[in-house]
Design an enzyme around this catalytic site. Structure first.
Site, mmCIF file in Angstrom:
data_model
loop_
_atom_site.group_PDB
_atom_site.id
_atom_site.type_symbol
_atom_site.label_atom_id
_atom_site.label_comp_id
_atom_site.label_asym_id
_atom_site.label_seq_id
_atom_site.Cartn_x
_atom_site.Cartn_y
_atom_site.Cartn_z
ATOM 1 N N LYS A 180 0.817 -1.225 0.000
ATOM 2 C CA LYS A 180 0.000 0.000 0.000
ATOM 3 C C LYS A 180 0.847 1.269 0.000
ATOM 4 C CE LYS A 180 -4.091 -1.680 2.373
ATOM 5 N NZ LYS A 180 -4.088 -2.308 3.687
ATOM 6 N N ARG A 227 6.625 -26.726 1.777
ATOM 7 C CA ARG A 227 7.928 -27.131 2.291
ATOM 8 C C ARG A 227 7.812 -27.693 3.696
ATOM 9 N NH1 ARG A 227 10.242 -21.311 0.933
ATOM 10 N NH2 ARG A 227 8.192 -21.018 1.834
ATOM 11 N N SER A 283 12.782 -17.072 -1.435
ATOM 12 C CA SER A 283 13.267 -15.851 -2.087
ATOM 13 C C SER A 283 13.874 -14.908 -1.051
ATOM 14 C CB SER A 283 12.129 -15.141 -2.821
ATOM 15 O OG SER A 283 11.641 -15.944 -3.858
#
Ligand code: PNS
Length: 174
Positions: free
Chosen positions: A47, A102, A140
């Site tokens: 946002k 995972r 990531s």
């Protein structure tokens, strides 16, 4: 029971900031299970303007390059999306979403998303594949942190991504 319509086309969604070997594993598994796979890259802009390290175009391009390098091309396309995942699936005619699990920590988050997505579009299946154990710890955010701190990340990401991380964060320490 209403007419049985087999799922042929699935979406593998994510932010992919950047794509890792863990993601690649899930995409390859999804393609083994279904003839048509769309890798859907979420804009994921926060946002207050915060968001991914790599732009949407960069993330899409890194995935396309990675898939080409890994020869996972036939029946797989990569598209960006904004807005709701379920609207995107409906728009492109996909019958399911494939995600990787995972650990138990993934499960709680994914169950919540799957429940919500079911409420939004009950006709679209949520399908989960167990990630390969060798990629269980890859994410990531870990990749970004290691690259930022000057570590080698070649064991976590494909070479096209490794190059982009070094361009962004500098070369790793020897
Ligand atoms: O790789 P990520 O960040 O875990 O992927 C999360 C993603 C992009 C799949 C999820 O945030 C998503 O579906 N975003 C699109 C917006 C949406 O549909 N939100 C409601 C579903 S929970």
């Amino acid at each position: 029971m209403s007419e049985l319509k087999l799922v042929q086309h699935v979406v593998v969604p994510g932010t992919f900031d950047p794509i890792t070997y863990g993601h690649l594993d899930v995409i390859a598994r999804a393609r083994r299970l279904f003839p048509q796979v769309t890798v859907a890259v979420a804009a994921s802009v926060g946002k207050n303007g915060t968001g991914p390290v790599f732009s949407l175009d960069e993330r899409v391009q890194m995935i396309r390059d990675t898939l080409a390098e890994s020869q996972i091309v036939e029946g797989v396309e990569v598209l960006p999306f904004t807005g709701l995942l379920m609207d995107f699936c409906q728009e492109i005619g996909a019958g399911g979403v494939v995600k990787g699990l995972r650990a138990m920590t993934d499960f709680e988050y994914e169950l919540q998303q799957a429940d919500l997505n079911y409420r939004l579009r009950p006709g679209i299946e949520s399908i989960f594949v167990m990630g390969s154990p060798e990629f269980g710890y890859v994410s990531s955010s870990i990749v970004r942190e290691l690259a930022y701190l000057g570590s080698d990340v070649s064991f976590l990401v494909p070479s096209v991504v490794e190059r982009r991380l070094h361009e962004r964060f500098g070369e790793p320490r020897k």
